[in-house]
Scaffold this active site. Structure first.
Site, short mmCIF file in Angstrom:
data_model
loop_
_atom_site.label_atom_id
_atom_site.label_comp_id
_atom_site.label_asym_id
_atom_site.label_seq_id
_atom_site.Cartn_x
_atom_site.Cartn_y
_atom_site.Cartn_z
N ASP A 39 -31.91 46.08 50.68
CA ASP A 39 -31.61 45.63 52.04
C ASP A 39 -32.19 46.54 53.13
OD1 ASP A 39 -29.75 47.61 51.36
OD2 ASP A 39 -28.18 46.77 52.62
N GLU A 61 -37.17 50.60 39.49
CA GLU A 61 -37.96 51.55 40.28
C GLU A 61 -38.70 52.58 39.43
OE1 GLU A 61 -34.83 49.87 43.01
OE2 GLU A 61 -34.83 50.71 40.97
N HIS A 124 -23.18 52.02 52.39
CA HIS A 124 -23.49 51.90 50.96
C HIS A 124 -24.81 52.62 50.66
CE1 HIS A 124 -25.70 48.62 52.88
NE2 HIS A 124 -26.48 48.56 51.82
N HIS A 125 -25.00 53.00 49.44
CA HIS A 125 -26.18 53.74 48.96
C HIS A 125 -26.24 55.17 49.50
CE1 HIS A 125 -27.31 49.96 47.39
NE2 HIS A 125 -28.28 49.62 48.20
N GLY A 421 -45.47 64.09 30.30
CA GLY A 421 -45.01 63.64 28.99
C GLY A 421 -43.72 62.84 28.99
N ASP A 455 -43.19 52.58 19.30
CA ASP A 455 -42.04 51.67 19.36
C ASP A 455 -40.85 52.29 20.09
OD1 ASP A 455 -41.53 53.50 17.33
OD2 ASP A 455 -41.08 52.01 15.79
N ASN A 482 -43.30 52.70 13.83
CA ASN A 482 -43.08 53.71 12.79
C ASN A 482 -41.66 54.27 12.84
OD1 ASN A 482 -43.38 55.17 15.12
ND2 ASN A 482 -45.11 56.39 14.41
N GLY A 484 -39.25 55.06 15.20
CA GLY A 484 -38.60 56.07 16.01
C GLY A 484 -39.52 57.03 16.72
N GLU A 488 -40.88 63.81 18.35
CA GLU A 488 -39.63 64.57 18.31
C GLU A 488 -39.28 64.97 16.89
OE1 GLU A 488 -39.05 65.24 21.15
OE2 GLU A 488 -39.00 63.55 22.53
#
Length: 577
Positions: A39, A61, A124-125, A421, A455, A482, A484, A488
């Site tokens: 708004d 966003e 608001h916001h 990254g 994925d 693959n 996951g 990591e």
């Protein structure tokens, strides 16, 4: 009120602030604006069509910021419009990534009126504390300029200055746009003179001194090499770099972030240098050099395979966007563009000793058609699928590392986010890049845009598939299935549950997001034979719209460069002193 009327009456060609701002965006090269309505920005958005700008309309966003990033990397600059607080904070991660990687994005935030701000209304916001500058203060650290458009007498100059800073410094800027300023009048006659985006020249004497020092060491070197990194792309010196290579015939290498900065079919191109993760011949030549001319370096951990460079500052010349370093002497304020141009013009070819670049040897591809698709095979095979002029986007993870050893055809542009990254970046960036090439060349001549996405990463920003379909973008999207977060797993927790994801029915996603057989087609590939058949399929290669490929690979398979970098990262994370 009377003062405001007097100011308006003194204007030669009064225009509304929103028209002025969006016309300036158009003049600096932007054609599409990413973001979401709210708004506090709705009335401003009504002005986009009059300025010749297209509203993209993203799903959130964060995705919009990623998309503006990808758009900027292809078009030269991007823009995003969000709403105060809830909208702009969702975009912050994407804007921060653009800041760290030197990507110019204009972030326009529709905010409460200046009257509401002065009154400290409980709107608001807001945070409910009357502080309407809190979010601008947050963004100040990830913006090279902040403009608060509160006074019509200053707004036009503020906009021009901020947009110039965005482009020249190649980093995001933040524009706070109150609702009661949207229709205020400013001097439209300024629009007849476009913003000067030329880089300011160096001080001639200081520049000449640096050029003389560079030439002294260049002419004396017996085994010089050139190493090109991301900021050579972002700060627009590739023309000078290619002229330098053509004239000297020196072997040239790129970093992972600099991938595609150099035409990889050029006889002087030697490959990707990333310390211990480099090909042996590349590592030997770069680290055995007696002079490394480094252009636009960003020596982050992932860009150097865990800080594994073996280069001496005593034999290095580092050229940057705002300073130069020759051996141990630093020259602040001397920009690389002017230095490179003069070096090219003044160097003596007769005094240049140029070694031949290492030869590229394509690995033999004799696939067992029933075998699974492994990383090493895939990245050595995909180069024969790529075409001249493609845009190739790789997600942080196996794709980002695997593509290091893929040899590109001429005129390919590679996008990656090796430094920041943020997983999920590539989906939004792909949408933005594909839209940018469409804005440049039109739908029929737009470059093919190819995304290699994990994925796990896809699940963060998958909604932008709907934006791709909505805007009829020509995209080939390979989802590496693959099971996951592979990168990591290699850093820590190979079998840990927190690195697992739910297996989606990925190839159904285009239909879920509104695709039809005409606008989006899905494929599933599990063996090398199926991959070969797909890559050779004429319809797959030539059809328009989205081509969405489920590409299955073993869970614990990864490029060697990823393994080495992850191992170094794990060691650093475990350090106690």
């Amino acid at each position: 009120m009377a003062g405001s009327d007097i100011r308006t009456n003194n204007l030669k060609k009064p225009v509304d602030v929103a028209e002025y701002l969006f016309t300036r965006l158009y003049q600096i090269g932007i054609r599409s604006v990413h973001g979401l309505p709210g708004d506090f920005n709705l009335v401003a958005l009504d002005y986009l069509p009059k300025a010749g700008l297209k509203w993209v309309g993203n799903c959130n966003e964060l995705n919009a910021a990623y998309a503006a990033d990808g758009y900027a990397r292809i078009k030269g600059i991007g823009a995003i419009v969000t709403t105060f607080g809830v909208g702009e904070l969702s975009a912050v991660n994407g804007i921060a990534g653009a800041y760290s990687e030197h990507v110019p994005i204009v972030h326009i935030v529709g905010c409460p009126s200046t009257i509401s701000q002065r009154s400290g209304l409980l709107l608001h916001h807001t945070l409910g504390n009357g502080n309407f500058n809190a979010f601008a203060d947050m963004s100040a650290s990830i913006s090279c300029a902040v403009a608060k458009l509160n006074d019509p007498a200053e707004i036009a100059a503020q906009i021009d200055h901020t947009l110039r800073e965005c482009y020249l410094r190649s980093r995001p800027v933040y524009i706070m746009f109150p609702t009661d300023m949207v229709e205020k009048k400013v001097e439209g006659a300024r629009l007849e003179t476009e913003i000067d985006l030329t880089e300011p020249p160096n001080d001639p004497d200081r520049e000449d001194y640096v050029v003389d020092v560079v030439l002294k060491y260049l002419h004396a070197a017996k085994k010089p090499v050139v190493l090109v990194d991301a900021c050579a792309i972002r700060h627009r010196v590739l023309g000078e770099v290619h002229d330098f290579i053509e004239k000297t015939k020196l072997p040239v290498f790129v970093t992972p972030m600099g991938k595609s900065a150099i035409n990889e079919t050029h006889p002087n191109y030697g490959g990707v240098y990333a310390g211990t993760a480099s090909a042996p011949a590349v590592k030997e030549m770069v680290e055995g050099s007696d002079l490394v001319i480094s252009i636009g370096a960003l020596k982050s951990d992932f860009n150097t395979a865990g800080f594994s460079y073996r280069l001496s500052q005593l034999t290095s010349i580092d050229l940057h966007s705002d300073h130069c370093i020759v051996r141990y002497s630093e020259y602040p304020g001397v920009r690389m563009k002017g230095v490179l141009r003069k070096v090219v013009d003044r160097l003596d070819v007769a005094q240049i000793t140029a070694q031949p670049a290492p030869k590229w040897e394509s690995p033999p591809v004799t696939p067992d058609l029933d075998a699974v698709i492994q990383q090493e095979f895939f990245w050595s095979r995909i180069d024969r699928f790529l075409r001249e002029g493609d845009i190739v986007i790789t997600e942080t993870g196996t794709a980002n590392f695997g593509v290091w050893e893929t040899r590109f055809p001429a005129e390919v542009t590679a996008l990656n986010q090796t430094f920041w990254g943020s997983i999920g970046w590539a989906v939004g960036a792909c949408q933005g890049a594909a839209l940018a090439t469409q804005d440049i060349a039109g739908p029929e001549k737009a470059r093919r845009t190819i995304l290699f996405e994990g994925d796990g990463s896809l699940q963060l920003t998958v909604q932008e598939i709907s934006t791709m379909i909505r805007h009829k973008l020509d995209i080939i999207l390979f989802v590496i299935c693959n099971d996951g977060y592979t990168i990591e797993r290699y850093i820590h927790g190979m079998d840990a549950g927190y690195n697992d994801i739910v297996e989606w029915r990925y190839k159904d996603l285009p239909a879920v997001f509104g695709g039809t057989e005409e606008t989006a087609k899905s494929y599933a590939v599990r063996t090398r034979g199926e991959l070969e058949k797909l890559l050779a399929d004429k319809d797959f290669n030539e059809r328009k719209g989205l081509r969405f490929v489920e590409l299955y690979m073993p869970r614990e398979d990864a490029p060697k460069s990823l393994m080495l970098t992850a191992e170094a990262s794990a060691r650093r994370n475990a350090m106690t002193e």
